[in-house]
Design a protein around this motif. Sequence first.
Motif, PDB file in Angstrom:
ATOM      1  N   PHE A 129       0.798  -1.172  -0.005  1.00  0.00           N
ATOM      2  CA  PHE A 129       0.112  -0.203   0.037  1.00  0.00           C
ATOM      3  C   PHE A 129       0.891   1.258   0.017  1.00  0.00           C
ATOM      4  O   PHE A 129       2.087   1.290   0.526  1.00  0.00           O
ATOM      5  CB  PHE A 129      -1.056   0.086   1.220  1.00  0.00           C
ATOM      6  N   ASP A 130       0.418   2.283  -0.496  1.00  0.00           N
ATOM      7  CA  ASP A 130       1.234   3.738  -0.621  1.00  0.00           C
ATOM      8  C   ASP A 130       1.084   4.264   0.874  1.00  0.00           C
ATOM      9  O   ASP A 130       0.494   3.901   1.850  1.00  0.00           O
ATOM     10  CB  ASP A 130       0.389   4.485  -1.363  1.00  0.00           C
ATOM     11  N   ASP A 131       1.941   5.015   1.045  1.00  0.00           N
ATOM     12  CA  ASP A 131       2.348   5.597   2.129  1.00  0.00           C
ATOM     13  C   ASP A 131       0.942   6.632   2.453  1.00  0.00           C
ATOM     14  O   ASP A 131       0.124   7.056   1.622  1.00  0.00           O
ATOM     15  CB  ASP A 131       3.329   6.897   2.242  1.00  0.00           C
ATOM     16  N   ASP A 132       0.564   6.766   3.749  1.00  0.00           N
ATOM     17  CA  ASP A 132      -0.585   7.467   4.352  1.00  0.00           C
ATOM     18  C   ASP A 132      -1.952   7.246   3.795  1.00  0.00           C
ATOM     19  O   ASP A 132      -2.788   7.779   3.167  1.00  0.00           O
ATOM     20  CB  ASP A 132      -0.376   8.857   3.860  1.00  0.00           C
ATOM     21  N   SER A 133      -2.091   5.733   3.384  1.00  0.00           N
ATOM     22  CA  SER A 133      -3.266   5.260   2.886  1.00  0.00           C
ATOM     23  C   SER A 133      -4.529   4.725   3.819  1.00  0.00           C
ATOM     24  O   SER A 133      -5.486   4.782   3.392  1.00  0.00           O
ATOM     25  CB  SER A 133      -2.954   3.592   2.121  1.00  0.00           C
ATOM     26  N   PHE A 134      -4.343   4.742   4.998  1.00  0.00           N
ATOM     27  CA  PHE A 134      -5.382   4.324   6.072  1.00  0.00           C
ATOM     28  C   PHE A 134      -5.428   5.281   7.203  1.00  0.00           C
ATOM     29  O   PHE A 134      -4.305   5.867   7.569  1.00  0.00           O
ATOM     30  CB  PHE A 134      -4.935   3.066   6.448  1.00  0.00           C
ATOM     31  N   ASP A 135      -6.614   5.664   7.770  1.00  0.00           N
ATOM     32  CA  ASP A 135      -7.002   6.218   8.849  1.00  0.00           C
ATOM     33  C   ASP A 135      -6.664   5.577  10.108  1.00  0.00           C
ATOM     34  O   ASP A 135      -6.628   6.204  11.124  1.00  0.00           O
ATOM     35  CB  ASP A 135      -8.328   6.543   8.766  1.00  0.00           C
ATOM     36  N   GLY A 136      -6.649   4.278  10.235  1.00  0.00           N
ATOM     37  CA  GLY A 136      -6.443   3.574  11.231  1.00  0.00           C
ATOM     38  C   GLY A 136      -6.065   1.981  11.018  1.00  0.00           C
ATOM     39  O   GLY A 136      -6.060   1.650   9.798  1.00  0.00           O
ATOM     40  N   ALA A 137      -5.652   1.231  11.810  1.00  0.00           N
ATOM     41  CA  ALA A 137      -5.167  -0.211  11.791  1.00  0.00           C
ATOM     42  C   ALA A 137      -5.370  -0.804  12.989  1.00  0.00           C
ATOM     43  O   ALA A 137      -5.324  -0.337  14.210  1.00  0.00           O
ATOM     44  CB  ALA A 137      -3.951  -0.266  11.303  1.00  0.00           C
ATOM     45  N   TRP A 138      -5.658  -2.197  12.858  1.00  0.00           N
ATOM     46  CA  TRP A 138      -5.757  -3.123  14.101  1.00  0.00           C
ATOM     47  C   TRP A 138      -4.841  -4.292  13.764  1.00  0.00           C
ATOM     48  O   TRP A 138      -5.102  -4.798  12.527  1.00  0.00           O
ATOM     49  CB  TRP A 138      -6.807  -3.227  14.848  1.00  0.00           C
ATOM     50  N   ALA A 139      -4.518  -5.072  14.759  1.00  0.00           N
ATOM     51  CA  ALA A 139      -3.816  -6.182  14.653  1.00  0.00           C
ATOM     52  C   ALA A 139      -4.362  -7.141  15.796  1.00  0.00           C
ATOM     53  O   ALA A 139      -4.025  -6.925  16.958  1.00  0.00           O
ATOM     54  CB  ALA A 139      -2.390  -6.222  14.748  1.00  0.00           C
ATOM     55  N   VAL A 140      -5.264  -8.141  15.370  1.00  0.00           N
ATOM     56  CA  VAL A 140      -5.895  -8.749  16.647  1.00  0.00           C
ATOM     57  C   VAL A 140      -5.233  -9.959  16.795  1.00  0.00           C
ATOM     58  O   VAL A 140      -5.402 -10.924  15.760  1.00  0.00           O
ATOM     59  CB  VAL A 140      -7.257  -8.930  16.224  1.00  0.00           C
ATOM     60  N   GLU A 141      -4.056 -10.292  17.653  1.00  0.00           N
ATOM     61  CA  GLU A 141      -3.650 -11.623  17.984  1.00  0.00           C
ATOM     62  C   GLU A 141      -2.970 -12.171  16.549  1.00  0.00           C
ATOM     63  O   GLU A 141      -2.948 -13.363  16.341  1.00  0.00           O
ATOM     64  CB  GLU A 141      -4.578 -12.499  18.259  1.00  0.00           C
ATOM     65  N   SER A 142      -2.254 -11.142  15.937  1.00  0.00           N
ATOM     66  CA  SER A 142      -1.466 -11.395  14.683  1.00  0.00           C
ATOM     67  C   SER A 142       0.097 -11.081  14.881  1.00  0.00           C
ATOM     68  O   SER A 142       0.759 -11.938  14.184  1.00  0.00           O
ATOM     69  CB  SER A 142      -2.332 -10.943  13.422  1.00  0.00           C
ATOM     70  N   LEU A 143       0.392 -10.168  15.653  1.00  0.00           N
ATOM     71  CA  LEU A 143       1.757  -9.846  15.279  1.00  0.00           C
ATOM     72  C   LEU A 143       2.913 -10.671  16.145  1.00  0.00           C
ATOM     73  O   LEU A 143       3.933 -10.773  16.108  1.00  0.00           O
ATOM     74  CB  LEU A 143       2.040  -8.298  16.119  1.00  0.00           C
ATOM     75  N   LEU A 144       2.063 -11.812  16.912  1.00  0.00           N
ATOM     76  CA  LEU A 144       3.008 -12.876  17.669  1.00  0.00           C
ATOM     77  C   LEU A 144       3.573 -13.785  16.527  1.00  0.00           C
ATOM     78  O   LEU A 144       4.395 -14.292  16.860  1.00  0.00           O
ATOM     79  CB  LEU A 144       2.216 -13.481  18.581  1.00  0.00           C
ATOM     80  N   HIS A 145       2.793 -13.580  15.471  1.00  0.00           N
ATOM     81  CA  HIS A 145       3.317 -14.554  14.473  1.00  0.00           C
ATOM     82  C   HIS A 145       4.670 -13.931  13.710  1.00  0.00           C
ATOM     83  O   HIS A 145       5.062 -14.639  12.798  1.00  0.00           O
ATOM     84  CB  HIS A 145       2.457 -14.931  13.351  1.00  0.00           C
ATOM     85  N   VAL A 146       4.800 -12.582  13.553  1.00  0.00           N
ATOM     86  CA  VAL A 146       5.570 -12.085  12.715  1.00  0.00           C
ATOM     87  C   VAL A 146       6.985 -12.123  12.916  1.00  0.00           C
ATOM     88  O   VAL A 146       7.383 -11.870  14.210  1.00  0.00           O
ATOM     89  CB  VAL A 146       5.123 -10.418  12.767  1.00  0.00           C
ATOM     90  N   PRO A 147       7.854 -12.640  12.218  1.00  0.00           N
ATOM     91  CA  PRO A 147       9.165 -12.483  12.611  1.00  0.00           C
ATOM     92  C   PRO A 147       9.937 -11.244  12.907  1.00  0.00           C
ATOM     93  O   PRO A 147      10.719 -11.305  13.601  1.00  0.00           O
ATOM     94  CB  PRO A 147       9.807 -13.167  11.300  1.00  0.00           C
ATOM     95  N   ASP A 148       9.548 -10.161  12.371  1.00  0.00           N
ATOM     96  CA  ASP A 148      10.330  -8.994  12.756  1.00  0.00           C
ATOM     97  C   ASP A 148       9.189  -8.050  13.079  1.00  0.00           C
ATOM     98  O   ASP A 148       8.443  -7.205  12.190  1.00  0.00           O
ATOM     99  CB  ASP A 148      10.976  -8.312  11.462  1.00  0.00           C
ATOM    100  N   ARG A 149       8.842  -7.859  14.457  1.00  0.00           N
ATOM    101  CA  ARG A 149       7.569  -7.156  14.624  1.00  0.00           C
ATOM    102  C   ARG A 149       7.872  -5.737  14.553  1.00  0.00           C
ATOM    103  O   ARG A 149       7.091  -4.736  14.252  1.00  0.00           O
ATOM    104  CB  ARG A 149       7.499  -7.310  16.314  1.00  0.00           C
TER     105      ARG A 149
END
Length: 280
Positions: free
Chosen positions: A127-147
């Motif tokens: 996605f381009d820079d500044d594309s969203f007004d908000g974001a959420w991560a519901v129990e997903s970041l624990l899976h990410v290799p590089d948080r």
Amino acid sequence: MAAELSGVGDVASFYEGLGQVLNIAWGENLHYGYWEDDADDSTVEAATARLTDLLISLLDPAPGAGVLDIGCGVGKPALQLVAAREARVTGISISDVEVKQATQRAAEAGRSDLTAFRNADVQDLPFDDDSFDGAWAVESLLHVPDRGRALAETARVLRPGGRLVIADTVQRPPLDAEARAVLDEFRTSYHVSAYATADEYRGLLTANGFVDIDIRDISDKVVRTGMIMADAVEARRDELARIDGPEPVDQYIGLMRRAAASPGIGYLVIAATRDPASTS
């Protein structure tokens, strides 16, 4: 596929295997439930929806706001957000199966107009820079290799002043031997990259341009989840074992019971704002 490029294909395989089994036993809201107190006898469906409602209140998007759903699963939280706030939600998952299921559920709910789901990796967002007004991560970041990289990418695609809400299981030091053993088993079996602490989350968010960081430990409100989920899986053990085999199902039951009893495993909800003065 994005999952192959980032080396997180095992996570996609988990959600396309045992994750599908758990959806059958637990429901489409495959996240923790929120119970007010010991006397609260809410169903799993009500308790998981209540947690989603808490996250919606923290995100607080205006009608029409663009929201990125990081790790959207089969789309149930996204549809609850749309119903509550008429936000425009873009959900990402590294599982093609989940993307297909979420897209189908949105169509069945008549909300394809406000939702879109695609395969993407939060460590390299398309996605381009500044594309969203908000974001959420519901129990997903624990899976990410590089948080840290994931939070940097999230900050990049958020507009200045945009809100980020995170819900995640974490470690609560000091850890005794049993708590450490449970966390290690979770990491191995369920493709968890690492369990952060509250302090680590605060540091990563600050380093990646977030301000007004609000971290809430709601472990006492969600702790019932592990035992109830283990009971739900055990009640349908034979049926579920035919889908994914008995070993992972039995392993999950035992591990969830041990995790529910461990004081070293906690649960945080976090709200933060991308620095309004920042530029991409």
